[in-house]
Design an enzyme around this catalytic site. Structure first.
Site, PDB file in Angstrom:
ATOM      1  N   ASP A 135     147.505  47.207  13.209  1.00 23.08           N
ATOM      2  CA  ASP A 135     148.178  46.011  13.717  1.00 23.08           C
ATOM      3  C   ASP A 135     148.677  45.239  12.502  1.00 23.08           C
ATOM      4  O   ASP A 135     148.445  45.656  11.361  1.00 23.08           O
ATOM      5  CB  ASP A 135     147.263  45.160  14.602  1.00 23.08           C
ATOM      6  CG  ASP A 135     148.041  44.493  15.736  1.00 23.08           C
ATOM      7  OD1 ASP A 135     149.022  43.775  15.438  1.00 23.08           O
ATOM      8  OD2 ASP A 135     147.693  44.688  16.913  1.00 23.08           O
ATOM      9  N   TYR A 189     164.582  43.079  25.715  1.00 24.58           N
ATOM     10  CA  TYR A 189     163.397  43.896  25.985  1.00 24.58           C
ATOM     11  C   TYR A 189     163.789  45.233  26.611  1.00 24.58           C
ATOM     12  O   TYR A 189     163.286  46.290  26.217  1.00 24.58           O
ATOM     13  CB  TYR A 189     162.464  43.125  26.914  1.00 24.58           C
ATOM     14  CG  TYR A 189     161.122  43.777  27.137  1.00 24.58           C
ATOM     15  CD1 TYR A 189     160.181  43.835  26.114  1.00 24.58           C
ATOM     16  CD2 TYR A 189     160.797  44.313  28.374  1.00 24.58           C
ATOM     17  CE1 TYR A 189     158.938  44.425  26.331  1.00 24.58           C
ATOM     18  CE2 TYR A 189     159.561  44.901  28.595  1.00 24.58           C
ATOM     19  CZ  TYR A 189     158.636  44.950  27.564  1.00 24.58           C
ATOM     20  OH  TYR A 189     157.410  45.546  27.781  1.00 24.58           O
TER      21      TYR A 189
END
Length: 240
Positions: free
Chosen positions: A37, A145
């Site tokens: 991450d 998106y």
């Protein structure tokens, strides 16, 4: 699931709600996981936790090399890193549009590019990307998106047909609504916050653990003939 025990797996976007559920399930199945991450995620049972910017090719190459050293190679990639943005198209600023594509689409491409040489050298590998119902079904306000997730799906399909004869299997999982803090925040801003949920024929959102179960299946030997697929895990949303 057959074949997950000992599978050396990189998971990007591992710090989010779905990412944590995926890592937990893979660890339970016996996989050895390198969790990526932006900041090293704090997760139990992983072989290593690595901070990595999936939009930075050099940084990602460094992270993959670190993971490969810790795992002794890489058998599978779960490319989950992505961000969300919602706005009417005429109000969507270019910087936001580019950032959404950069993290989701470019990040997926770079993640796959980074692990492919090792997979090719060993003659096998599994790549699972994270699309969305937005990759195949339009919705207002999701231009950035949907463009990003549509690109993720096509990147995955291209990899699947390019490398199938070299032992690499690639698929794209496309979740519908998932019960996460992010979706709760998005719903709170909607007019009629239950509208999206009601469009799922099953009558609810999925739990992160249900997405993790699908991930485990698609990485396992049990899905050996699934290749280049957009696997809808959406409670019937895309079918309605």
């Amino acid at each position: 699931m057959n074949g997950l025990d000992g599978m050396r797996t990189v998971v990007t976007g591992a710090g989010g709600a779905i990412g944590r559920a995926v890592v937990r399930r893979l660890v339970e199945e016996g996989a050895r996981v390198a969790a990526f991450d932006v900041k090293p995620p704090e997760l139990d049972g992983v072989a290593c936790a690595v901070g990595a910017d999936v939009t930075d090719e050099a940084d990602l190459a460094r992270a993959v090399a670190e993971a490969s050293d810790a795992l002794g190679g890489i058998d599978a990639l779960v490319a989950m890193a992505g961000i969300h943005a919602s706005a009417p198209t005429h109000e969507l600023d270019l910087a936001t549009f580019r950032r959404v594509l950069d993290v989701s689409a470019v990040g997926t491409f770079l993640s796959a590019k980074a692990v492919l040489p090792g997979m090719l050298a060993q003659g096998n590998g599994r790549i699972l990307t994270f699309g969305s119902t937005a990759a195949v079904r339009a919705a207002p306000g999701l231009t950035a998106y949907a463009a990003a997730k549509g690109a993720v799906l096509q990147i995955t399909r291209s990899i699947a047909v390019e490398y199938a004869d070299r032992g690499i299997r690639a698929n794209c999982i496309c979740p519908g609504g998932v019960e996460t803090p992010l979706l709760s925040a998005i719903d709170a801003e909607r007019t009629g916050p239950d509208h999206f949920k009601e469009r799922h024929p099953i009558g609810r959102y999925s739990k992160p653990e249900e997405i993790a179960s699908a991930v485990a299946f698609l990485l396992s030997d049990d899905s050996s003939f699934v290749l280049g697929a957009a696997v809808m895990v959406d409670g019937g949303y895309s079918a309605s």
